[in-house]
Every structure is written in C-alpha cells, then in structure tokens.
Scaffold this motif. Sequence first.
Motif, PDB file in Angstrom:
ATOM      1  N   GLU A  44       0.830  -1.211   0.000  1.00 34.77           N
ATOM      2  CA  GLU A  44       0.000   0.000   0.000  1.00 34.77           C
ATOM      3  C   GLU A  44       0.862   1.258   0.000  1.00 34.77           C
ATOM      4  O   GLU A  44       0.581   2.226  -0.724  1.00 34.77           O
ATOM      5  N   LEU A  45       1.911   1.246   0.817  1.00 31.11           N
ATOM      6  CA  LEU A  45       2.789   2.411   0.882  1.00 31.11           C
ATOM      7  C   LEU A  45       3.529   2.608  -0.436  1.00 31.11           C
ATOM      8  O   LEU A  45       3.727   3.735  -0.892  1.00 31.11           O
ATOM      9  N   GLU A  46       3.902   1.498  -1.053  1.00 28.43           N
ATOM     10  CA  GLU A  46       4.588   1.567  -2.347  1.00 28.43           C
ATOM     11  C   GLU A  46       3.653   2.109  -3.421  1.00 28.43           C
ATOM     12  O   GLU A  46       4.056   2.917  -4.273  1.00 28.43           O
ATOM     13  N   LEU A  47       2.403   1.669  -3.373  1.00 29.17           N
ATOM     14  CA  LEU A  47       1.418   2.154  -4.341  1.00 29.17           C
ATOM     15  C   LEU A  47       1.197   3.652  -4.184  1.00 29.17           C
ATOM     16  O   LEU A  47       1.163   4.404  -5.166  1.00 29.17           O
ATOM     17  N   LEU A  48       1.062   4.116  -2.938  1.00 31.91           N
ATOM     18  CA  LEU A  48       0.884   5.549  -2.697  1.00 31.91           C
ATOM     19  C   LEU A  48       2.082   6.348  -3.179  1.00 31.91           C
ATOM     20  O   LEU A  48       1.942   7.396  -3.802  1.00 31.91           O
ATOM     21  N   GLU A  49       3.272   5.848  -2.879  1.00 34.23           N
ATOM     22  CA  GLU A  49       4.498   6.542  -3.284  1.00 34.23           C
ATOM     23  C   GLU A  49       4.594   6.622  -4.803  1.00 34.23           C
ATOM     24  O   GLU A  49       4.932   7.669  -5.373  1.00 34.23           O
ATOM     25  N   MET A  50       4.322   5.496  -5.460  1.00 38.16           N
ATOM     26  CA  MET A  50       4.396   5.452  -6.912  1.00 38.16           C
ATOM     27  C   MET A  50       3.385   6.410  -7.541  1.00 38.16           C
ATOM     28  O   MET A  50       3.708   7.152  -8.474  1.00 38.16           O
ATOM     29  N   ALA A  51       2.148   6.376  -7.037  1.00 34.45           N
ATOM     30  CA  ALA A  51       1.100   7.236  -7.584  1.00 34.45           C
ATOM     31  C   ALA A  51       1.436   8.714  -7.394  1.00 34.45           C
ATOM     32  O   ALA A  51       1.227   9.533  -8.296  1.00 34.45           O
ATOM     33  N   GLU A  52       1.967   9.050  -6.218  1.00 38.33           N
ATOM     34  CA  GLU A  52       2.333  10.452  -5.957  1.00 38.33           C
ATOM     35  C   GLU A  52       3.450  10.901  -6.885  1.00 38.33           C
ATOM     36  O   GLU A  52       3.413  12.012  -7.424  1.00 38.33           O
ATOM     37  N   GLU A  53       4.420  10.032  -7.079  1.00 40.01           N
ATOM     38  CA  GLU A  53       5.550  10.367  -7.958  1.00 40.01           C
ATOM     39  C   GLU A  53       5.087  10.622  -9.392  1.00 40.01           C
ATOM     40  O   GLU A  53       5.546  11.548 -10.058  1.00 40.01           O
ATOM     41  N   ILE A  54       4.140   9.797  -9.858  1.00 38.60           N
ATOM     42  CA  ILE A  54       3.677   9.896 -11.244  1.00 38.60           C
ATOM     43  C   ILE A  54       2.573  10.940 -11.401  1.00 38.60           C
ATOM     44  O   ILE A  54       2.340  11.458 -12.491  1.00 38.60           O
TER      45      ILE A  54
END
Length: 211
Positions: free
Chosen positions: A138-148
């Motif tokens: 979940e944290l990885e998904l949030l980080e990835m989405a924020e970055e993109i």
Amino acid sequence: MSEPKTTPRIINAKFIFSLPKWNRDRAELTRAQLCFAGRSNVGKSSLINALVNQANLAKTSSTPGRTQAIITFEATFRSGEKNIPIHIIDLPGYGYAKVPMEIKAGWRPMMESYFRGNDKLKCCVMLLDIRRDPKEEELELLEMAEEIGVPVLPVVTKVDKVAKTQRIREIKRIAKGLGLDDHKDLRLVSVPEKIGVVDLLEDLFPVVEEG
C-alpha cells in the motif's frame, strides 16, 4: 424550487478484455479511467459489482493473487442528464502469501507501466480491509502514484466486520499507517450492508466529469 438531488449511477457495464500486462492496447482506451487496486480478498470484485449494480461482472478468482492480469470494463457514468463514457480497470490483487516470487516481483513493474504516461487515468481507488494494517504494498502504491501524479482515493472495505463502536479506532489506525493526517480522508464501504457505495459514486463522478 431547487431540483431534487440526482444520485450518480454506473450503467451498461460490460467486460472488454484482460491483459497480462499493460501495453500498446491501452491506446484503444479513449475513455476516462477509474482503476481499483487492493490486496487479494479485500473485496475488490464485490465493490466493483456493487458500483455497477451487477452481481457477477467482476469475477473472484478461485486462486487469490494468481490471476495477474489487468481486467478492463467499459461503462457509462450517469448523473441527471450527463452521461460520461468510462473504463473501469480492475488491477491485479497483491499480498497473497502463496503467490510465487516471480509474480510478486512483477507487481510493481506492472503497476508502474499502467500508471506512467496514462493521461486517461483519473483516479486510483485503493482498497484496504478494515481489519488489516497497511503494509509495504500500500505504501509503495501511494508513493508510486504520488511520484507519477495519479490521484488516489483510499477506501476501507468490510466495515461490517467490525463493531460500530470500534470503527473509528480502526480507521484511525489505518490512516496513521498510510501517513494520512486525517482519518476522514478515508472512505468506508460495506457491500453486504450497502454502506458507502452511493457516497463513493458521488465522490467519483466529479473526478471523471472534470477530466
């Protein structure tokens, strides 16, 4: 006299195709996209079916976590006289312990290839079970989405599994685990008790309308 409030609905939903990976076929998807992500057994299929008001549109795998495909549906998001063509993207479930390592390793590249450069994607609805702590995925998904630059709407599922008196405590725990300042940023749903489904439709319609 003001007009009565119209509840948004998703109508005429149907399966289009399943992709083992996100590739050039996405060029054919010209509609606004809403994607749904979450752990295996989080209730993703049930929620999609509730949102489109169909019992069996999204299928539940008999082997959780093993169906690593991107499932695509088309539908119409309707509110009053407005009809917006959309695609609903059912992303592969993650976090299932018995999944082979090669499948687990392919999860992030698959998500990143879907998110990156996808200007039709309007929102990622990230589902979390009220009984589980947010974990690395979940944290990885949030980080990835924020970055993109992909907006994420966190939705807590299966709230009927927790007593009403305990729900706020559990929601605050999840918000803290996600690094959110306010637990009110989380949406709550229970498909069996019909909690939050209409509210979620009302949250999502402006997202695709503005897009």
